[in-house]
Design a protein around this motif. Structure first.
Motif, PDB file in Angstrom:
ATOM      1  N   THR A  80       0.804  -1.228   0.000  1.00  0.00           N
ATOM      2  CA  THR A  80       0.000   0.000   0.000  1.00  0.00           C
ATOM      3  C   THR A  80       0.833   1.273   0.000  1.00  0.00           C
ATOM      4  OG1 THR A  80      -0.206  -0.065   2.427  1.00  0.00           O
ATOM      5  CG2 THR A  80      -1.942  -1.147   1.139  1.00  0.00           C
ATOM      6  N   GLN A  81       2.056   1.213   0.527  1.00  0.00           N
ATOM      7  CA  GLN A  81       2.902   2.394   0.548  1.00  0.00           C
ATOM      8  C   GLN A  81       4.028   2.341  -0.493  1.00  0.00           C
ATOM      9  OE1 GLN A  81       4.163   3.422   4.531  1.00  0.00           O
ATOM     10  NE2 GLN A  81       2.108   3.180   5.366  1.00  0.00           N
ATOM     11  N   ALA A  82       3.951   1.373  -1.370  1.00  0.00           N
ATOM     12  CA  ALA A  82       4.957   1.266  -2.433  1.00  0.00           C
ATOM     13  C   ALA A  82       4.742   2.368  -3.478  1.00  0.00           C
ATOM     14  CB  ALA A  82       4.874  -0.101  -3.096  1.00  0.00           C
ATOM     15  N   ILE A  83       5.808   2.751  -4.147  1.00  0.00           N
ATOM     16  CA  ILE A  83       5.703   3.739  -5.230  1.00  0.00           C
ATOM     17  C   ILE A  83       4.796   3.202  -6.333  1.00  0.00           C
ATOM     18  CG2 ILE A  83       6.999   4.946  -7.026  1.00  0.00           C
ATOM     19  CD1 ILE A  83       9.390   4.989  -5.067  1.00  0.00           C
ATOM     20  N   ASP A  84       4.940   1.915  -6.627  1.00  0.00           N
ATOM     21  CA  ASP A  84       4.082   1.247  -7.606  1.00  0.00           C
ATOM     22  C   ASP A  84       3.446   0.038  -6.910  1.00  0.00           C
ATOM     23  OD1 ASP A  84       2.910  -0.236  -9.645  1.00  0.00           O
ATOM     24  OD2 ASP A  84       4.511   0.188 -11.086  1.00  0.00           O
ATOM     25  N   PRO A  85       2.254   0.209  -6.319  1.00  0.00           N
ATOM     26  CA  PRO A  85       1.618  -0.884  -5.566  1.00  0.00           C
ATOM     27  C   PRO A  85       1.365  -2.141  -6.393  1.00  0.00           C
ATOM     28  CG  PRO A  85       0.550   1.199  -5.084  1.00  0.00           C
ATOM     29  CD  PRO A  85       1.469   1.444  -6.237  1.00  0.00           C
ATOM     30  N   VAL A  86       0.998  -1.971  -7.659  1.00  0.00           N
ATOM     31  CA  VAL A  86       0.714  -3.140  -8.503  1.00  0.00           C
ATOM     32  C   VAL A  86       1.980  -3.951  -8.725  1.00  0.00           C
ATOM     33  CG1 VAL A  86      -0.101  -3.921 -10.754  1.00  0.00           C
ATOM     34  CG2 VAL A  86      -1.237  -1.996  -9.616  1.00  0.00           C
ATOM     35  N   GLN A  87       3.075  -3.271  -9.013  1.00  0.00           N
ATOM     36  CA  GLN A  87       4.343  -3.973  -9.197  1.00  0.00           C
ATOM     37  C   GLN A  87       4.778  -4.666  -7.909  1.00  0.00           C
ATOM     38  OE1 GLN A  87       8.120  -1.697  -9.638  1.00  0.00           O
ATOM     39  NE2 GLN A  87       8.314  -2.760 -11.610  1.00  0.00           N
ATOM     40  N   ALA A  88       4.599  -3.989  -6.765  1.00  0.00           N
ATOM     41  CA  ALA A  88       4.962  -4.585  -5.478  1.00  0.00           C
ATOM     42  C   ALA A  88       4.113  -5.818  -5.195  1.00  0.00           C
ATOM     43  CB  ALA A  88       4.787  -3.557  -4.363  1.00  0.00           C
ATOM     44  N   TYR A  89       2.816  -5.719  -5.499  1.00  0.00           N
ATOM     45  CA  TYR A  89       1.910  -6.867  -5.309  1.00  0.00           C
ATOM     46  C   TYR A  89       2.367  -8.045  -6.164  1.00  0.00           C
ATOM     47  CZ  TYR A  89      -2.340  -9.714  -5.641  1.00  0.00           C
ATOM     48  OH  TYR A  89      -3.239 -10.766  -5.635  1.00  0.00           O
ATOM     49  N   GLN A  90       2.681  -7.767  -7.413  1.00  0.00           N
ATOM     50  CA  GLN A  90       3.097  -8.840  -8.320  1.00  0.00           C
ATOM     51  C   GLN A  90       4.402  -9.479  -7.862  1.00  0.00           C
ATOM     52  OE1 GLN A  90       3.103  -6.569 -11.950  1.00  0.00           O
ATOM     53  NE2 GLN A  90       0.980  -7.102 -12.452  1.00  0.00           N
ATOM     54  N   LYS A  91       5.329  -8.663  -7.372  1.00  0.00           N
ATOM     55  CA  LYS A  91       6.605  -9.184  -6.889  1.00  0.00           C
ATOM     56  C   LYS A  91       6.399 -10.093  -5.680  1.00  0.00           C
ATOM     57  CE  LYS A  91      11.206  -7.725  -5.303  1.00  0.00           C
ATOM     58  NZ  LYS A  91      12.086  -6.560  -5.015  1.00  0.00           N
ATOM     59  N   ILE A  92       5.550  -9.650  -4.760  1.00  0.00           N
ATOM     60  CA  ILE A  92       5.262 -10.455  -3.566  1.00  0.00           C
ATOM     61  C   ILE A  92       4.518 -11.728  -3.942  1.00  0.00           C
ATOM     62  CG2 ILE A  92       3.851 -10.493  -1.455  1.00  0.00           C
ATOM     63  CD1 ILE A  92       4.683  -7.489  -1.148  1.00  0.00           C
ATOM     64  N   ALA A  93       3.557 -11.610  -4.863  1.00  0.00           N
ATOM     65  CA  ALA A  93       2.800 -12.786  -5.296  1.00  0.00           C
ATOM     66  C   ALA A  93       3.708 -13.825  -5.945  1.00  0.00           C
ATOM     67  CB  ALA A  93       1.697 -12.368  -6.265  1.00  0.00           C
TER      68      ALA A  93
END
Length: 239
Positions: free
Chosen positions: A218-231
């Motif tokens: 939620t606090q990432a510069i690019d939340p979608v990219q962060a979500y994908q990386k974590i997933a």
């Protein structure tokens, strides 16, 4: 429930902030966590709006009161149609049993009741806090395992715990007992106010059922990219 995608903690103060964040995912079906801040601000309507977007919901209100009160609260929460709810295991076995009875009583005929899990110890709790502030002389692990066994005896579906206890819970309580684990961070993220944190890959290694991720997405510069990386990391793929 082996949750194959991360549960996103919607730790926002309003509906506007929440949907501004979710709009970045362009209609992707997500599993989200609604906690006290958002629910107390917006009320049940926020759950309806999230379900209109095909979100699965973990309603994280951590009920902890006398058994009768928790029974009545859970009976009403069951009507919201969420996937997952929780209580504090520290409320005791009778309270947890009452919570389960309330959920079952409030679930409409033909509908599946929400899964019910118990918070063992918050991931912000340290060994020092347990001893010096809560006056619990047992170790964190011993306390978490004891609460997990009580939750199983009460008929609950699983617990909230840190990744570091999940493997022990599977071994001593049940391999099928849900372990839902907050405190998930990427390796280079700050811990913030949480003590017992872990990476998605370590959570996968320890066989947890689901990971809950907040600020790293939620606090990432690019939340979608962060979500994908974590997933991807949660799924066992590293880039």
């Amino acid at each position: 429930m082996k949750q194959t995608s991360p549960i996103i903690a919607l730790d926002f103060a309003s509906r506007e902030e929440t949907f501004s964040f979710l709009n970045r995912f362009h209609g992707k079906k997500l599993f989200v966590k609604v906690g006290m801040e958002l629910f107390y601000q917006e009320g049940p309507v926020i759950l309806e709006q999230l379900m209109e977007r095909d979100c699965q919901i973990f309603l994280d209100l951590k009920c902890h009161d006398i058994p009768t009160t928790v029974y009545k609260a859970m009976k009403r929460l069951a009507r919201f149609g969420v996937s997952l709810v929780n209580v504090h295991a520290a409320g005791g076995k009778q309270m947890m049993e009452a919570a389960l009875e309330g959920l079952e009583a409030g679930t409409s005929a033909g509908q599946k009741r929400p899964s019910l899990i118990a918070v063992t110890q918050l991931t912000s709790t340290s060994a020092e806090m347990l001893k010096d502030e809560l006056l619990i002389e047992e170790t964190l692990l011993h306390t978490v395992l004891h609460y997990s066994k009580l939750a199983k005896q009460a008929g609950l579906d699983g617990v909230v715990c840190s990744v570091h206890e999940a493997e022990h819970i599977r071994q001593t309580v049940s391999p099928d007992f849900l372990t839902v684990t907050p405190g998930i961070r990427l390796a280079d993220d700050d811990k913030n106010d949480q003590m017992r944190v872990a990476t998605p890959s370590y959570a996968k290694e320890k066989g947890v059922s689901a990971i809950v991720v907040g600020r790293s997405i939620t606090q990432a510069i690019d939340p979608v990219q962060a979500y994908q990386k974590i997933a991807l990391e949660w799924g066992g793929i590293r880039k």
